[in-house]
Design an enzyme around this catalytic site. Structure first.
Site, PDB file in Angstrom:
ATOM      1  N   ASP A  24      36.240  28.622  35.414  1.00  0.00           N
ATOM      2  CA  ASP A  24      37.163  29.126  36.434  1.00  0.00           C
ATOM      3  C   ASP A  24      38.595  28.804  35.992  1.00  0.00           C
ATOM      4  O   ASP A  24      38.877  27.687  35.556  1.00  0.00           O
ATOM      5  CB  ASP A  24      36.859  28.467  37.790  1.00  0.00           C
ATOM      6  N   ILE A  25      39.481  29.777  36.098  1.00  0.00           N
ATOM      7  CA  ILE A  25      40.849  29.620  35.608  1.00  0.00           C
ATOM      8  C   ILE A  25      41.679  28.695  36.507  1.00  0.00           C
ATOM      9  O   ILE A  25      42.706  28.156  36.083  1.00  0.00           O
ATOM     10  CB  ILE A  25      41.534  31.015  35.444  1.00  0.00           C
ATOM     11  N   GLU A  74      37.470  36.444  47.079  1.00  0.00           N
ATOM     12  CA  GLU A  74      38.604  36.834  46.234  1.00  0.00           C
ATOM     13  C   GLU A  74      38.211  37.911  45.224  1.00  0.00           C
ATOM     14  O   GLU A  74      38.942  38.886  45.041  1.00  0.00           O
ATOM     15  CB  GLU A  74      39.146  35.582  45.512  1.00  0.00           C
ATOM     16  N   HIS A 104      29.456  35.842  41.923  1.00  0.00           N
ATOM     17  CA  HIS A 104      29.653  34.688  41.031  1.00  0.00           C
ATOM     18  C   HIS A 104      29.212  33.413  41.735  1.00  0.00           C
ATOM     19  O   HIS A 104      29.489  33.209  42.907  1.00  0.00           O
ATOM     20  CB  HIS A 104      31.108  34.577  40.553  1.00  0.00           C
ATOM     21  N   HIS A 109      29.699  29.460  41.840  1.00  0.00           N
ATOM     22  CA  HIS A 109      30.581  28.366  41.415  1.00  0.00           C
ATOM     23  C   HIS A 109      29.705  27.144  41.138  1.00  0.00           C
ATOM     24  O   HIS A 109      28.952  26.704  42.015  1.00  0.00           O
ATOM     25  CB  HIS A 109      31.543  27.965  42.546  1.00  0.00           C
TER      26      HIS A 109
HETATM   27  P1  5GP Z   1      35.906  33.557  45.321  1.00  0.00           P
HETATM   28  O1  5GP Z   1      35.850  35.055  45.108  1.00  0.00           O
HETATM   29  O2  5GP Z   1      34.547  32.920  45.203  1.00  0.00           O
HETATM   30  O3  5GP Z   1      36.606  33.193  46.586  1.00  0.00           O
HETATM   31  O4  5GP Z   1      36.790  32.931  44.170  1.00  0.00           O
HETATM   32  C1  5GP Z   1      37.012  33.571  42.934  1.00  0.00           C
HETATM   33  C2  5GP Z   1      37.233  32.531  41.847  1.00  0.00           C
HETATM   34  O5  5GP Z   1      37.501  33.236  40.640  1.00  0.00           O
HETATM   35  C3  5GP Z   1      38.398  31.579  42.093  1.00  0.00           C
HETATM   36  O6  5GP Z   1      37.934  30.233  41.990  1.00  0.00           O
HETATM   37  C4  5GP Z   1      39.404  31.939  40.999  1.00  0.00           C
HETATM   38  O7  5GP Z   1      40.096  30.820  40.491  1.00  0.00           O
HETATM   39  C5  5GP Z   1      38.532  32.583  39.944  1.00  0.00           C
HETATM   40  N1  5GP Z   1      39.229  33.618  39.170  1.00  0.00           N
HETATM   41  C6  5GP Z   1      39.963  34.651  39.678  1.00  0.00           C
HETATM   42  N2  5GP Z   1      40.449  35.412  38.675  1.00  0.00           N
HETATM   43  C7  5GP Z   1      40.016  34.846  37.519  1.00  0.00           C
HETATM   44  C8  5GP Z   1      40.196  35.197  36.141  1.00  0.00           C
HETATM   45  O8  5GP Z   1      40.847  36.157  35.773  1.00  0.00           O
HETATM   46  N3  5GP Z   1      39.591  34.377  35.229  1.00  0.00           N
HETATM   47  C9  5GP Z   1      38.852  33.295  35.591  1.00  0.00           C
HETATM   48  N4  5GP Z   1      38.299  32.566  34.617  1.00  0.00           N
HETATM   49  N5  5GP Z   1      38.663  32.944  36.887  1.00  0.00           N
HETATM   50  C10 5GP Z   1      39.233  33.712  37.831  1.00  0.00           C
END
Ligand code: 5GP
Length: 130
Positions: free
Chosen positions: A29-30, A88, A93, A95
């Site tokens: 995760d970035i 987001e 995905h 975690h």
């Molecule tokens: P969620 O959709 O579960 O709320 O969170 C999405 C996750 O993807 C976040 O923890 C965010 O930091 C990660 N994320 C978003 N864009 C990118 C990206 O371009 N590269 C990576 N490696 N992680 C990402």
């Protein structure tokens, strides 16, 4: 339009890859909650986890299990926390987060890593992946 994670799988956007097979891809995760915070995705682009084909879902859990085992070996921590949110990025995905405290599972406390640290961590997890 392809999701950002599909672009990562296709190599259009760079990522710190941890593991990959025909159907799944794991990368750091970035914006990690903790060092080693890894995302495991199906390559198939589906928004919500329980909309996945059941076999792909089971395979995702199996692949996540293997990544979590590698994380446990690579990153000193109390345990590996697992969470599925997806608010987001509309591409399933999982975690996987090395945690020591409850706060490590809250997506507010973030860890800053340098590019070199990301690379080192990804390599370490990858080396322990079986
Ligand atoms: P969620 O959709 O579960 O709320 O969170 C999405 C996750 O993807 C976040 O923890 C965010 O930091 C990660 N994320 C978003 N864009 C990118 C990206 O371009 N590269 C990576 N490696 N992680 C990402």
């Amino acid at each position: 339009m392809a999701t950002i994670f599909t672009k990562i799988v296709q190599g259009e956007i760079p990522s710190y890859k941890v593991a990959e097979d025909e159907n799944y891809y794991a990368f750091l995760d970035i914006n990690p909650n903790a060092k080693g915070h890894t995302l495991v995705i199906p390559k198939q682009e589906v928004n919500k986890i329980f909309d996945l084909d059941k076999e792909i879902y089971k395979g995702l859990m199996d692949f996540s299990y293997r990544v979590a085992k590698a994380l446990e070996k690579a990153i000193p921590c109390e345990r590996i926390g697992m969470s599925v949110i997806g608010l987001e990025v509309p591409h399933v995905h999982v975690h996987l987060i090395p945690i020591n405290f409850m706060d490590d599972m809250r997506f507010v406390k973030k860890e800053k890593l340098s590019q070199e640290e990301f690379l080192t961590v990804a390599k370490l997890i990858s080396a322990n992946f079986q």
